[in-house]
Design a protein around this motif. Structure first.
Motif, PDB file in Angstrom:
ATOM      1  N   LYS A 196      -8.127  -3.435   2.568  1.00  0.00           N
ATOM      2  CA  LYS A 196      -8.960  -4.419   1.861  1.00  0.00           C
ATOM      3  C   LYS A 196      -9.342  -4.005   0.444  1.00  0.00           C
ATOM      4  O   LYS A 196     -10.268  -4.570  -0.141  1.00  0.00           O
ATOM      5  CB  LYS A 196     -10.185  -4.749   2.713  1.00  0.00           C
ATOM      6  CG  LYS A 196      -9.761  -5.462   3.986  1.00  0.00           C
ATOM      7  CD  LYS A 196     -10.832  -5.636   5.007  1.00  0.00           C
ATOM      8  CE  LYS A 196     -10.233  -6.281   6.253  1.00  0.00           C
ATOM      9  NZ  LYS A 196     -11.204  -6.481   7.320  1.00  0.00           N
ATOM     10  N   ASP A 197      -8.641  -3.014  -0.092  1.00  0.00           N
ATOM     11  CA  ASP A 197      -8.919  -2.581  -1.476  1.00  0.00           C
ATOM     12  C   ASP A 197      -8.541  -3.669  -2.465  1.00  0.00           C
ATOM     13  O   ASP A 197      -7.594  -4.398  -2.239  1.00  0.00           O
ATOM     14  CB  ASP A 197      -8.116  -1.314  -1.810  1.00  0.00           C
ATOM     15  CG  ASP A 197      -8.687  -0.098  -1.101  1.00  0.00           C
ATOM     16  OD1 ASP A 197      -9.664  -0.263  -0.340  1.00  0.00           O
ATOM     17  OD2 ASP A 197      -8.134   0.984  -1.294  1.00  0.00           O
ATOM     18  N   ILE A 225       0.839  -1.203   0.000  1.00  0.00           N
ATOM     19  CA  ILE A 225       0.000   0.000   0.000  1.00  0.00           C
ATOM     20  C   ILE A 225       0.875   1.255   0.000  1.00  0.00           C
ATOM     21  O   ILE A 225       0.615   2.209  -0.717  1.00  0.00           O
ATOM     22  CB  ILE A 225      -0.965  -0.004   1.214  1.00  0.00           C
ATOM     23  CG1 ILE A 225      -1.993  -1.132   1.085  1.00  0.00           C
ATOM     24  CG2 ILE A 225      -1.684   1.340   1.346  1.00  0.00           C
ATOM     25  CD1 ILE A 225      -2.779  -1.416   2.363  1.00  0.00           C
ATOM     26  N   THR A 255      -6.917   2.155   6.047  1.00  0.00           N
ATOM     27  CA  THR A 255      -8.160   2.366   5.279  1.00  0.00           C
ATOM     28  C   THR A 255      -8.140   1.657   3.923  1.00  0.00           C
ATOM     29  O   THR A 255      -9.188   1.371   3.381  1.00  0.00           O
ATOM     30  CB  THR A 255      -8.476   3.872   5.081  1.00  0.00           C
ATOM     31  OG1 THR A 255      -7.305   4.503   4.598  1.00  0.00           O
ATOM     32  CG2 THR A 255      -8.921   4.538   6.348  1.00  0.00           C
ATOM     33  N   HIS A 256      -6.944   1.376   3.414  1.00  0.00           N
ATOM     34  CA  HIS A 256      -6.873   0.713   2.096  1.00  0.00           C
ATOM     35  C   HIS A 256      -6.495  -0.763   2.186  1.00  0.00           C
ATOM     36  O   HIS A 256      -6.219  -1.392   1.180  1.00  0.00           O
ATOM     37  CB  HIS A 256      -5.896   1.465   1.195  1.00  0.00           C
ATOM     38  CG  HIS A 256      -6.417   2.809   0.803  1.00  0.00           C
ATOM     39  ND1 HIS A 256      -7.260   3.002  -0.274  1.00  0.00           N
ATOM     40  CD2 HIS A 256      -6.266   4.028   1.383  1.00  0.00           C
ATOM     41  CE1 HIS A 256      -7.579   4.281  -0.353  1.00  0.00           C
ATOM     42  NE2 HIS A 256      -7.002   4.922   0.645  1.00  0.00           N
ATOM     43  N   TYR A 263      -3.710   5.829   5.981  1.00  0.00           N
ATOM     44  CA  TYR A 263      -3.897   5.395   4.591  1.00  0.00           C
ATOM     45  C   TYR A 263      -3.760   3.870   4.484  1.00  0.00           C
ATOM     46  O   TYR A 263      -4.503   3.215   3.764  1.00  0.00           O
ATOM     47  CB  TYR A 263      -2.856   6.098   3.706  1.00  0.00           C
ATOM     48  CG  TYR A 263      -3.051   5.868   2.235  1.00  0.00           C
ATOM     49  CD1 TYR A 263      -3.980   6.609   1.510  1.00  0.00           C
ATOM     50  CD2 TYR A 263      -2.318   4.900   1.556  1.00  0.00           C
ATOM     51  CE1 TYR A 263      -4.177   6.397   0.166  1.00  0.00           C
ATOM     52  CE2 TYR A 263      -2.495   4.674   0.207  1.00  0.00           C
ATOM     53  CZ  TYR A 263      -3.425   5.429  -0.488  1.00  0.00           C
ATOM     54  OH  TYR A 263      -3.617   5.205  -1.822  1.00  0.00           O
TER      55      TYR A 263
END
Ligand SMILES: [Zn+2]
Length: 184
Positions: A183-184, A91, A180-181, A177
């Motif tokens: 599981k993108d 990430i 929040t990402h 960041y």
């Protein structure tokens, strides 16, 4: 100075107490982590609280869902921690290399607060925190989750990637960041 940097990130709530100080730490090592925990019965709980099903990783330019092929709870926990660490690196697109982050998993928030108080002579307001000096994430079984781990692993990666650390606010934005990402 990088030394002694702490990053405490999330709001906390409190719970009961245990006589844990006399207990000995158990240690297990994975590719990216040294995991310290207080007893084997807690490992099951830790395993059940960490969900990596929705995490995908880049593998040889393909997006894959990493598999966990073991039945052993300790192996599952190790694998899950490594998946989260790899994802955090991905990430951030930061691969500092050669780091093995230590993770101390206390039983509950009250223990964690006690440790924080002893270290920094002030009250803790976080569910977990990362200390650069010891390269350790301090966390509890009570509040462990893939998101909290990813956030703190993010701090470890950021702190080892930059020669001159960005301002604290920027570090925090980057760590947020990561979670929040995840599981993108
Ligand atoms: Zn943070």
């Amino acid at each position: 100075m990088k030394l002694g940097i702490i990053t405490a990130c999330l709001l906390f709530c409190c719970s009961g107490s245990f006589s844990w100080a006399a207990q000995k730490w158990k240690k297990m090592e994975s590719e990216y982590c040294e995991i310290y925990f207080l007893n084997y019965s807690e490992l099951k709980k830790i395993n059940s609280k960490i969900n990596v099903f929705s995490i995908s990783l880049n593998f040889k330019k393909k997006i894959i869902k990493p598999k966990i092929k073991t039945k052993s709870v300790s192996e599952k926990v190790k694998r899950k921690f490594d998946i989260i660490f790899k994802k955090a690196e991905e990430i951030l697109n930061m691969y500092p290399g050669g780091i093995k982050v230590k993770i101390r998993i206390y039983l509950n928030q009250k223990q964690l607060n006690g440790v924080y108080r002893k270290m920094f002579k002030r009250e803790n307001k976080a569910l977990s925190f990362y200390v650069y000096k010891t390269n350790t994430i301090y966390i509890s079984v009570q509040h462990i989750s893939e998101g909290v781990l990813a956030h703190e692993m993010g701090h470890c990666i950021i702190d080892h990637y930059f020669v001159i650390l960005p301002p604290r606010k920027v570090q925090e934005i980057l760590a947020i960041y990561v979670d929040t990402h995840l599981k993108d």
